[in-house]
Design a protein around this motif. Structure first.
Motif, PDB file in Angstrom:
ATOM      1  N   TYR A  44       0.835  -1.211   0.000  1.00 40.36           N
ATOM      2  CA  TYR A  44       0.000   0.000   0.000  1.00 40.36           C
ATOM      3  C   TYR A  44       0.866   1.255   0.000  1.00 40.36           C
ATOM      4  CZ  TYR A  44      -3.081   3.649   1.785  1.00 40.36           C
ATOM      5  OH  TYR A  44      -3.764   4.834   1.959  1.00 40.36           O
ATOM      6  N   GLN A  47       2.742   1.801  -3.238  1.00 36.75           N
ATOM      7  CA  GLN A  47       1.887   2.396  -4.254  1.00 36.75           C
ATOM      8  C   GLN A  47       1.695   3.886  -4.009  1.00 36.75           C
ATOM      9  OE1 GLN A  47       0.780   0.768  -6.982  1.00 36.75           O
ATOM     10  NE2 GLN A  47       0.072   2.760  -7.690  1.00 36.75           N
ATOM     11  N   GLN A  48       1.559   4.265  -2.733  1.00 38.34           N
ATOM     12  CA  GLN A  48       1.436   5.681  -2.387  1.00 38.34           C
ATOM     13  C   GLN A  48       2.698   6.451  -2.768  1.00 38.34           C
ATOM     14  OE1 GLN A  48      -2.027   5.882  -1.805  1.00 38.34           O
ATOM     15  NE2 GLN A  48      -1.428   7.372  -0.251  1.00 38.34           N
ATOM     16  N   LEU A  50       4.824   5.634  -5.156  1.00 33.52           N
ATOM     17  CA  LEU A  50       4.940   5.718  -6.616  1.00 33.52           C
ATOM     18  C   LEU A  50       3.991   6.751  -7.203  1.00 33.52           C
ATOM     19  CD1 LEU A  50       5.254   1.954  -7.631  1.00 33.52           C
ATOM     20  CD2 LEU A  50       7.063   3.666  -7.456  1.00 33.52           C
ATOM     21  N   SER A  51       2.838   6.938  -6.569  1.00 33.84           N
ATOM     22  CA  SER A  51       1.882   7.930  -7.082  1.00 33.84           C
ATOM     23  C   SER A  51       2.410   9.352  -6.934  1.00 33.84           C
ATOM     24  CB  SER A  51       0.544   7.791  -6.355  1.00 33.84           C
ATOM     25  OG  SER A  51       0.695   8.052  -4.966  1.00 33.84           O
ATOM     26  N   ASP A  52       3.310   9.571  -5.960  1.00 35.37           N
ATOM     27  CA  ASP A  52       3.920  10.890  -5.758  1.00 35.37           C
ATOM     28  C   ASP A  52       5.433  10.828  -5.976  1.00 35.37           C
ATOM     29  OD1 ASP A  52       1.414  11.977  -4.969  1.00 35.37           O
ATOM     30  OD2 ASP A  52       1.700  11.135  -2.973  1.00 35.37           O
ATOM     31  N   ALA A 127       6.364   3.759 -13.431  1.00 30.33           N
ATOM     32  CA  ALA A 127       6.118   5.096 -12.904  1.00 30.33           C
ATOM     33  C   ALA A 127       7.207   6.078 -13.338  1.00 30.33           C
ATOM     34  CB  ALA A 127       6.047   5.045 -11.373  1.00 30.33           C
TER      35      ALA A 127
END
Length: 402
Positions: A44, A47-48, A50-52, A127
């Motif tokens: 989790y 993923q957080q 990689l999103s930022d 990403a």
């Protein structure tokens, strides 16, 4: 008549039986749930992250480093035993099939590391570059280089000089790191030059091996013994391992610290014994310190307060489960059974020791919240840690000891 293939199959069956028997204790219901939770939490937050992902994050360096690490680390599992140095030495010329089988076994045993590495860094690659283009090519290169590194490790194991083996390992790691860096950075010329240099290193390892006519049996046996000892030490955190020789450490100052408050009284006999066991045994104290530190790091870097508290409770549970085995530590020592002391006192000594250690762990975890100026989170950690420890010890553990 000596048959190398039959010998390998016999050793392989014994190896599978031995490791599978111990692994079922490692991945029992309690541990499996904890591991699943940790993996889910890590995925989790990954993923957080990689999103930022920051635009200046060195993705190429990170991916190249771990790709190089996973293929350079290619040990050969020979399944040899100490007595083989004497009894198999006369049959050395007939052992080619045996060692060929061990190379095949070693390759397939380590494929999970390659697959896991590719799976972990695929999202980071996507990403960073917005596509998976070329990633399949890197997977093929990893599989091929894994085989070459395994052969190079086998060749270099004929060399007894540790410094030579270490230098070979470092050269291969550096060149493979550069190779993947140039591949990912789309520099085919530099990648080609690096590939040639790497091939020269492989040829040099083969040349050194060809100069040594005899197999370094003692080196192979020691390497395999060291790997199995590491495996047994890991398993010993979950269950008793007869293969693992106990290591006793003095640690006088720590023994004095934990036992000086105990009065010379019959009721404190087992308190003294189990505190000494905790400190002087080579297993419990190191495991306790490692898990506590990992939990503190996890709590510090996880931003959500609720998840941090749950992680703290989870690590309390993991430490408690593994420290419970101290109850069985002296089961083969018969003189303990003839102590004129009630077994209830012995059970209480274990419970008190576990409670002390888990309370200290709770305070350290709450201290992480206080360092972050999160007073409310620290108080919740203290309350939840104390309550979960008391309920778990006097519910589950007390029944198990009885």
């Amino acid at each position: 008549m000596f048959n190398a293939h039959n010998l390998f199959m016999e050793r392989f069956r014994a190896f599978v039986k031995d490791t599978s028997r111990y692994l079922q204790y490692v991945f029992n219901g309690h541990t499996a749930i904890a591991i699943l939770f940790l993996i889910s939490a890590t995925a989790y937050y990954y993923q957080q992250f990689l999103s930022d992902l920051p635009s200046n994050f060195p993705s190429i360096w990170v991916i190249a480093f771990f790709f190089s690490l996973v293929i350079t680390y290619s040990p050969v599992h020979t399944l040899l035993k100490k007595a083989d140095v004497m009894f198999l030495l006369p049959a050395e010329q007939k052992m080619r099939r045996y060692f060929f089988n061990t190379l095949i076994l070693s390759y397939f045993m380590q494929l999970y590391l390659v697959v896991l590495t590719l799976a972990v860094f695929a999202p980071l690659y996507q990403a960073s570059f917005g596509t998976y283009s070329g990633y399949f090519f890197y997977a093929v290169v990893l599989l091929l280089l894994k085989a070459w590194n395994l052969m190079a490790n086998w060749w270099i194991l004929k060399i007894r000089n540790k410094n030579s083996r270490r230098f070979d390992y470092m050269c291969r790691f550096a060149l493979q790191f550069a190779l993947f860096y140039f591949f990912i950075n789309d520099s085919p010329v530099f990648a080609g030059v690096t590939t040639i240099l790497l091939f020269i290193i492989f040829l040099y390892a083969y040349y050194l091996s060809s100069q040594q006519k005899a197999i370094a049996w003692d080196v192979l046996v020691e390497k395999d013994r060291t790997r199995m000892r590491s495996f047994y030490r890991l398993v010993n955190m979950f269950t008793d391992v007869p293969h693992l020789k106990a290591v006793v450490k003095k640690r006088h100052w720590l023994v004095n610290l934990l036992t000086k408050s105990l009065s010379f009284d019959t009721k404190n006999t087992y308190d003294f014994l189990y505190r000494m066991t905790l400190v002087r045994s080579g297993d419990y104290l190191g495991m306790y310190v490692r898990l506590v530190l990992i939990g503190m790091i996890a709590i510090y870097y996880i931003p959500q307060q609720a998840i941090s508290v749950i992680i703290g409770i989870l690590f309390l549970y993991l430490v408690g489960i593994q420290l419970m085995t101290i109850w069985h530590h002296h089961r083969t020592i018969l003189w303990i059974d003839i102590y004129p002391i009630s077994i209830t006192i012995r059970q209480q000594a274990v419970l008190k020791l576990l409670q002390l250690l888990l309370f200290i762990q709770t305070l350290l975890y709450s201290g992480v919240f206080f360092i972050q100026h999160n007073l409310f989170g620290g108080l919740i950690m203290v309350a939840s840690g104390v309550l979960s420890t008391v309920f778990w010890l006097h519910g589950y553990v007390k029944k198990k000891l009885a």
